[in-house]
Design a protein around this motif. Sequence first.
Motif, PDB file in Angstrom:
ATOM      1  N   MET A   1     -55.881  55.034 -12.860  1.00  0.00           N
ATOM      2  CA  MET A   1     -55.817  53.634 -12.437  1.00  0.00           C
ATOM      3  C   MET A   1     -54.402  53.094 -12.618  1.00  0.00           C
ATOM      4  N   LYS A   2     -53.935  52.364 -11.617  1.00  0.00           N
ATOM      5  CA  LYS A   2     -52.592  51.793 -11.678  1.00  0.00           C
ATOM      6  C   LYS A   2     -52.597  50.447 -12.396  1.00  0.00           C
ATOM      7  N   PHE A   3     -51.482  50.166 -13.090  1.00  0.00           N
ATOM      8  CA  PHE A   3     -51.308  48.900 -13.789  1.00  0.00           C
ATOM      9  C   PHE A   3     -50.296  48.029 -13.054  1.00  0.00           C
ATOM     10  N   PHE A   4     -50.739  46.866 -12.579  1.00  0.00           N
ATOM     11  CA  PHE A   4     -49.841  45.861 -12.016  1.00  0.00           C
ATOM     12  C   PHE A   4     -49.805  44.685 -12.989  1.00  0.00           C
ATOM     13  N   ILE A   5     -48.667  44.046 -13.119  1.00  0.00           N
ATOM     14  CA  ILE A   5     -48.575  42.850 -13.946  1.00  0.00           C
ATOM     15  C   ILE A   5     -48.679  41.620 -13.049  1.00  0.00           C
ATOM     16  N   ASP A   6     -49.482  40.659 -13.485  1.00  0.00           N
ATOM     17  CA  ASP A   6     -49.736  39.465 -12.689  1.00  0.00           C
ATOM     18  C   ASP A   6     -48.896  38.316 -13.236  1.00  0.00           C
ATOM     19  N   THR A   7     -47.711  38.156 -12.692  1.00  0.00           N
ATOM     20  CA  THR A   7     -46.784  37.146 -13.203  1.00  0.00           C
ATOM     21  C   THR A   7     -45.601  37.016 -12.247  1.00  0.00           C
ATOM     22  N   ALA A   8     -44.860  35.915 -12.420  1.00  0.00           N
ATOM     23  CA  ALA A   8     -43.574  35.759 -11.737  1.00  0.00           C
ATOM     24  C   ALA A   8     -42.459  35.665 -12.772  1.00  0.00           C
ATOM     25  N   ASN A   9     -42.800  35.932 -14.044  1.00  0.00           N
ATOM     26  CA  ASN A   9     -41.831  35.854 -15.132  1.00  0.00           C
ATOM     27  C   ASN A   9     -41.027  37.147 -15.208  1.00  0.00           C
ATOM     28  N   ILE A 164     -59.093  49.205  -4.496  1.00  0.00           N
ATOM     29  CA  ILE A 164     -59.689  48.073  -5.207  1.00  0.00           C
ATOM     30  C   ILE A 164     -58.750  47.638  -6.322  1.00  0.00           C
ATOM     31  N   LEU A 165     -58.250  46.411  -6.197  1.00  0.00           N
ATOM     32  CA  LEU A 165     -57.300  45.861  -7.153  1.00  0.00           C
ATOM     33  C   LEU A 165     -58.017  44.775  -7.957  1.00  0.00           C
ATOM     34  N   ALA A 166     -58.457  45.115  -9.152  1.00  0.00           N
ATOM     35  CA  ALA A 166     -59.185  44.163  -9.989  1.00  0.00           C
ATOM     36  C   ALA A 166     -58.238  43.067 -10.460  1.00  0.00           C
ATOM     37  N   ALA A 167     -58.543  41.819 -10.072  1.00  0.00           N
ATOM     38  CA  ALA A 167     -57.675  40.682 -10.395  1.00  0.00           C
ATOM     39  C   ALA A 167     -58.414  39.701 -11.304  1.00  0.00           C
ATOM     40  N   VAL A 186     -55.513  47.590 -11.655  1.00  0.00           N
ATOM     41  CA  VAL A 186     -55.842  46.374 -12.386  1.00  0.00           C
ATOM     42  C   VAL A 186     -54.572  45.553 -12.508  1.00  0.00           C
ATOM     43  N   THR A 187     -54.689  44.241 -12.324  1.00  0.00           N
ATOM     44  CA  THR A 187     -53.523  43.375 -12.481  1.00  0.00           C
ATOM     45  C   THR A 187     -53.850  42.286 -13.481  1.00  0.00           C
ATOM     46  N   CYS A 188     -52.936  42.052 -14.411  1.00  0.00           N
ATOM     47  CA  CYS A 188     -53.195  41.088 -15.481  1.00  0.00           C
ATOM     48  C   CYS A 188     -51.881  40.694 -16.144  1.00  0.00           C
ATOM     49  N   PRO A 189     -51.908  39.663 -16.998  1.00  0.00           N
ATOM     50  CA  PRO A 189     -50.705  39.266 -17.726  1.00  0.00           C
ATOM     51  C   PRO A 189     -50.291  40.346 -18.728  1.00  0.00           C
ATOM     52  N   LEU A 190     -49.060  40.279 -19.185  1.00  0.00           N
ATOM     53  CA  LEU A 190     -48.544  41.240 -20.161  1.00  0.00           C
ATOM     54  C   LEU A 190     -49.405  41.250 -21.425  1.00  0.00           C
ATOM     55  N   SER A 191     -49.883  40.082 -21.848  1.00  0.00           N
ATOM     56  CA  SER A 191     -50.677  39.993 -23.080  1.00  0.00           C
ATOM     57  C   SER A 191     -51.934  40.858 -23.013  1.00  0.00           C
ATOM     58  N   SER A 192     -52.531  40.968 -21.841  1.00  0.00           N
ATOM     59  CA  SER A 192     -53.734  41.794 -21.703  1.00  0.00           C
ATOM     60  C   SER A 192     -53.411  43.270 -21.874  1.00  0.00           C
ATOM     61  N   PHE A 193     -52.296  43.711 -21.316  1.00  0.00           N
ATOM     62  CA  PHE A 193     -51.867  45.096 -21.521  1.00  0.00           C
ATOM     63  C   PHE A 193     -51.579  45.356 -22.993  1.00  0.00           C
ATOM     64  N   GLU A 194     -50.885  44.409 -23.628  1.00  0.00           N
ATOM     65  CA  GLU A 194     -50.500  44.591 -25.028  1.00  0.00           C
ATOM     66  C   GLU A 194     -51.711  44.667 -25.950  1.00  0.00           C
ATOM     67  N   SER A 195     -52.818  44.045 -25.558  1.00  0.00           N
ATOM     68  CA  SER A 195     -54.020  44.094 -26.390  1.00  0.00           C
ATOM     69  C   SER A 195     -54.584  45.512 -26.476  1.00  0.00           C
ATOM     70  N   LEU A 196     -54.237  46.381 -25.516  1.00  0.00           N
ATOM     71  CA  LEU A 196     -54.717  47.760 -25.547  1.00  0.00           C
ATOM     72  C   LEU A 196     -54.108  48.553 -26.692  1.00  0.00           C
TER      73      LEU A 196
END
Length: 219
Positions: A1-9, A164-167, A186-196
């Motif tokens: 599964m690919k990791f996309f970050i959901d942000t403009a920061n 399928i890109l889970a948003a 899956v796309t999510c904020p950095l904080s969600s990735f860091e929780s892993l």
Amino acid sequence: MKFFIDTANLQDIAEAASLGILDGVTTNPSLMFKEKISGEKAVLEHYKRICDLTDGDVSAEVISTDLEGMKREASELIKIADNIVVKIPMIREGVKALAWATSQGIRTNCTLVFSAGQAILAAKAGATYVSPFIGRIDDIGWDGMSLISDIAEIYAIQGYETEILAASVRSGKHIVDAAKAGADVVTCPLSSFESLFKHPLTDIGLEKFLADHAMGSGK
């Protein structure tokens, strides 16, 4: 599964890239507004900065809701960089725009998807990605992960190539559950990735290893 970050920061994107796990970026007008980016020129310039930070796909969303407007915006967005994917909403005119983009060889991300039927329309129109919004579905008492599973099953049976890109992913558990349900991305904020990263037994184990090392080295 690919990791996309959901942000403009830009800082968050650079940090995710430094982890070596970043496969792409998704954005939307709300995320641009959060970074105080406004005006067509400023938004296009910001997308260019984002594209410079990753070789992965960068989803850039259209604002228009009519076919001609979406076609015009898509034509401008793809000039930014080769890794731009045009984000188009799941509306009647949006499906027309998806089909047009497919005919032009423009890659697309169909956003604001909340049902398996909508996901079928997106795939039929040739969308590169379809974005079901897990968190928002959960918010109204439905099961976002069941939708991911349903879409994955339908796409497998029908042979659709749309990913399928889970948003609207809000936690590390969401990420794991989306992977189990068959999401390609899956796309999510950095904080969600860091929780892993986090687990209490990891912290306890590391503390013990370091303590034993200190004792063994006479520190």
